[in-house]
Design a protein around this motif. Structure first.
Motif, short mmCIF file in Angstrom:
data_model
loop_
_atom_site.label_atom_id
_atom_site.label_comp_id
_atom_site.label_asym_id
_atom_site.label_seq_id
_atom_site.Cartn_x
_atom_site.Cartn_y
_atom_site.Cartn_z
N PHE B 51 15.56 32.07 59.69
CA PHE B 51 16.69 32.98 59.89
C PHE B 51 18.01 32.24 59.94
CE2 PHE B 51 13.90 32.44 63.56
CZ PHE B 51 14.71 31.77 64.46
N TYR B 52 17.99 30.92 59.70
CA TYR B 52 19.26 30.20 59.65
C TYR B 52 19.89 30.27 58.26
CZ TYR B 52 16.80 26.29 57.46
OH TYR B 52 16.06 25.52 56.60
N VAL B 53 19.20 30.89 57.31
CA VAL B 53 19.83 31.23 56.03
C VAL B 53 19.80 32.75 55.87
CG1 VAL B 53 19.28 29.04 54.90
CG2 VAL B 53 17.66 30.93 54.74
N HIS B 54 20.60 33.26 54.95
CA HIS B 54 20.66 34.71 54.77
C HIS B 54 19.33 35.23 54.23
CE1 HIS B 54 24.92 35.14 55.68
NE2 HIS B 54 25.13 34.04 54.99
N ARG B 70 15.48 33.24 50.78
CA ARG B 70 15.55 32.02 50.00
C ARG B 70 14.21 31.79 49.28
NH1 ARG B 70 16.78 26.49 53.37
NH2 ARG B 70 17.22 25.07 51.64
N GLN B 72 12.24 29.29 48.73
CA GLN B 72 11.17 28.57 49.42
C GLN B 72 10.57 29.39 50.56
OE1 GLN B 72 13.44 25.64 52.53
NE2 GLN B 72 13.53 24.97 50.41
N ASP B 73 11.36 30.31 51.12
CA ASP B 73 10.84 31.14 52.21
C ASP B 73 10.07 32.36 51.71
OD1 ASP B 73 11.79 29.47 54.29
OD2 ASP B 73 13.81 30.25 53.94
N ASP B 93 17.91 28.31 45.40
CA ASP B 93 18.32 27.45 46.49
C ASP B 93 19.80 27.08 46.47
OD1 ASP B 93 16.64 26.07 48.69
OD2 ASP B 93 18.10 24.55 48.11
N ASN B 94 20.41 27.08 45.29
CA ASN B 94 21.82 26.67 45.26
C ASN B 94 22.77 27.76 45.77
OD1 ASN B 94 21.74 28.30 43.04
ND2 ASN B 94 22.46 26.74 41.59
N VAL B 96 22.34 28.53 48.89
CA VAL B 96 22.31 28.19 50.32
C VAL B 96 23.51 27.32 50.69
CG1 VAL B 96 21.04 26.92 52.11
CG2 VAL B 96 19.81 28.38 50.48
N GLN B 97 24.31 27.80 51.63
CA GLN B 97 25.45 27.03 52.15
C GLN B 97 26.30 26.45 51.02
OE1 GLN B 97 23.64 24.41 55.09
NE2 GLN B 97 22.67 26.14 56.07
N SER B 98 26.55 27.28 50.05
CA SER B 98 27.40 26.90 48.91
C SER B 98 28.79 27.46 49.13
CB SER B 98 26.79 27.49 47.63
OG SER B 98 27.73 27.44 46.58
N ASP B 100 30.55 27.94 46.31
CA ASP B 100 30.77 28.58 45.01
C ASP B 100 30.10 29.94 44.90
OD1 ASP B 100 32.07 26.30 44.16
OD2 ASP B 100 30.21 25.37 43.47
N ARG B 101 29.00 30.10 45.57
CA ARG B 101 28.27 31.37 45.47
C ARG B 101 27.72 31.74 46.83
NH1 ARG B 101 25.48 27.19 43.31
NH2 ARG B 101 26.44 27.20 41.27
N HIS B 102 27.40 33.02 46.99
CA HIS B 102 26.91 33.51 48.28
C HIS B 102 25.64 34.33 48.07
CE1 HIS B 102 26.85 35.49 52.19
NE2 HIS B 102 27.67 34.55 52.60
#
Lengths: 394, 394
Positions: B51-54, B70, B72-73, B93-94, B96-98, B100-102
């Protein structure tokens, strides 16, 4: 008179504040409202498990920061921040999880009281604990202010660690080593997973050599066999089994500082494909460590890792690391740099990363990782010193 | 074929989904995007420290939910949700915490692909992990959709527990009792706090009678003496000391279900003011338990508690409880009902609360609490069964 036990020197806190103010000035901010608990701690020392309600730090260009939170947590603020008591303010309890009022109404009133009605105020739009509602309430309550996205502004100031911080990470690393040593000893076929996790927590919190252990920002992750395809599964009560690889992702924690370390253990005789993957991964790790030099870029580490993996036919698809240091749940990463092909951030001495090239394939997984320090000269230093391999108990 | 270990029956998940759809219909929602990890688990079974990523669950009126996260999840999703594999989707994966993109760009594309371009979509505006940025990106990407604040819509459906859920809470409660028994035994003057916390975690995760322990959503809280004024301080390596009261706020956890329990221990001979406070608090607890009946309101519990405290000259100022059950960090409360004077929610059989009248005064604190079940008839049942008092070791 309340006795405080601040983890850092006054000079260290002033260094952080000065750095943050400089970044705020560059971003044209009159003030900042910082919600990330790690940033709050880094700037003020605030420490407590209270981040489940709205709280934060107001950073100003010309006066000490203000810690703002729930009334009952202001008592924690008085005990943990370096600022004087008048810089700790609370809001009434009936703002908590209310449908009639919102804590950001209280905050907005206070900001307006500071003359910030029409200021440019930085907020952490995509950091934890600044909710969509917090944002819209602030917008409504401060119609003349400009809320500027300052996500990661403070996090970036944390990238290069001071000597005081590095000393904490080294203590965390010693705890990480102790945890890994313990689990490698204890895991056997027929041992329930939760029993091993119980000892992981015990080892981690007992700490080492008089350095007490704090709670890590992520709980131990230890999926086995086919489940190791999924990096973020936690544990259950099933037994470790013969013929399965289990990776262990853990971190010691010393006063909120982390040094994650992952190792994989195979029970029995590993299949050839896993040994091949291990060889490629270790080769990639060593190439990555060699590329992790001041002056190189984040992507250089990722590319160095990728080459031997590609030769072994392994495509990862995920970033292979992130900065580490001070953190609170749910993440021990700093959420700035990502070690991946598209990130060209230049590496500087004092930066610290979890170099984390986990392999998560469709029905197996392998993790061998290192927490690293970028040095003035030469290749990266690893904080932990444990064999860089897949362990086998046959 | 991936083996799944779902915690609940299919009927239980279908009950939850039907209830949620009914609430969505009443709120005029065409779909909902659920980000609270507890709600995700409750609806689908999804479990993992990701849950630390969207990530989130898309709830639709006429098709099975979709777990989205994500890449991997998604491997974790395939292993933990009750839906078929095609209802688990990942983003690259790109994202994640980018900068440039969300991830919400990916989500928005998918929602539009489901024909929801101009739908009314419920989002959890003031729940954890739906950031301000997530909201503004969705607004930008789906200009014709209406994002409706559906904070706590799912949480409210969780208020009345099923028998399957109550069985889990009872297992968590047995673990809570074990933890409290252990710490009361171990705490002595001169014992370092972190050593006791190490055993708290060990007891909790080892569990009881074959019921393995999960990680609680809040770490143990155990401030002593003057620090007990601050409810959310965690621990350090200092020793427990003669002449100090320490409260312990802990919870056992079984498959993410909690039963918090707090007790206070005084080392030495307690001062009269603390004994007086204890007497008033226990009287208030008993009056509150008696008022915690189906048909009464949340405020009736709070008011029953307040009367004896007021007679003793103690004004709390904070709510005295909240619903409990399934939860993830950073909070084990359900964030719907609050036990306080202004909350008139009618109590129903099967509701569960942490009745939590902590006293946090300017330089001392006292916690004696109970996790409770509202019964069909009569006063509330306590999940744990331990003396309702301040313990003393003289």
């Amino acid at each position: 008179m309340i006795q405080k036990y601040l983890p850092f020197s006054d000079a260290e806190f002033q260094r952080r504040l000065a750095k943050t103010r400089h970044a705020m000035e560059k971003a044209g901010l009159d003030a900042m409202f910082v919600t990330d608990p790690s940033n709050q701690n880094w700037l003020t020392g605030y420490d407590g498990w209270s981040f489940y309600v709205h709280q934060g730090v107001i950073v100003l260009p010309d006066a000490d920061p203000i810690w703002w939170g729930r009334n009952q947590d202001a008592n924690g603020g008085l005990r943990t921040v370096w600022m004087t008591d008048d810089r700790v303010i609370g809001y009434p309890d009936n703002y908590v999880q209310s449908t009639d009022r919102h804590p950001m109404q209280d905050l907005s009133e206070r900001l307006k009281g500071m003359g910030l009605d029409s200021a440019r105020i930085g907020v952490e739009m995509d950091n934890y604990y600044f909710s969509a509602k917090a944002f819209t309430v602030m917008q409504t309550e401060m119609p003349n202010a400009t809320l500027v996205d300052a996500t990661a502004l403070v996090n970036w100031q944390r990238a290069i660690k001071s000597d005081e911080e590095l000393a904490f990470i080294r203590k965390a690393a010693a705890i990480s080593e102790k945890i890994v040593d313990g689990l490698l000893e204890r895991v056997e076929p027929g041992v329930p997973k939760n029993e091993v996790v119980a000892e992981i927590f015990r080892d981690g919190i007992r700490g080492t050599d008089g350095n007490w252990g704090d709670y890590p920002a992520i709980v131990p992750l230890l999926p086995s066999g086919s489940d190791a395809a999924a990096p973020h599964l936690t544990w259950d009560g099933r037994d470790f089994a013969e013929g399965e690889a289990t990776f262990f992702e853990i971190s010691g924690c010393y006063r909120r500082y982390h040094a994650p370390l992952c190792r994989t253990l195979f029970l029995g005789k590993p299949p050839q494909f896993l040994l091949d993957a291990e060889r490629a991964l270790v080769e990639g790790l060593e190439a990555g460590l060699d590329a992790a030099r001041a002056g190189n870029r984040a992507c250089d580490i990722a590319n160095a890792l990728a080459a031997p993996l590609e030769r072994a036919g392994i495509e990862r698809g995920a970033r292979c690391g992130y900065p580490i240091g001070l953190s609170y749940p749910p993440d021990w990463g700093e959420r700035t740099i990502s070690l991946r092909a598209e990130d060209e951030t230049v590496l500087e001495p004092g930066m610290t990363f979890h170099f984390m090239p986990g392999l998560w394939m469709s029905d197996w997984g392998l993790e061998i990782t290192e927490s690293i320090l970028i040095k003035e000269n030469g290749a990266a230093e690893t904080f932990c010193n444990r064999p860089r391999k897949m362990f086998i108990k046959d």
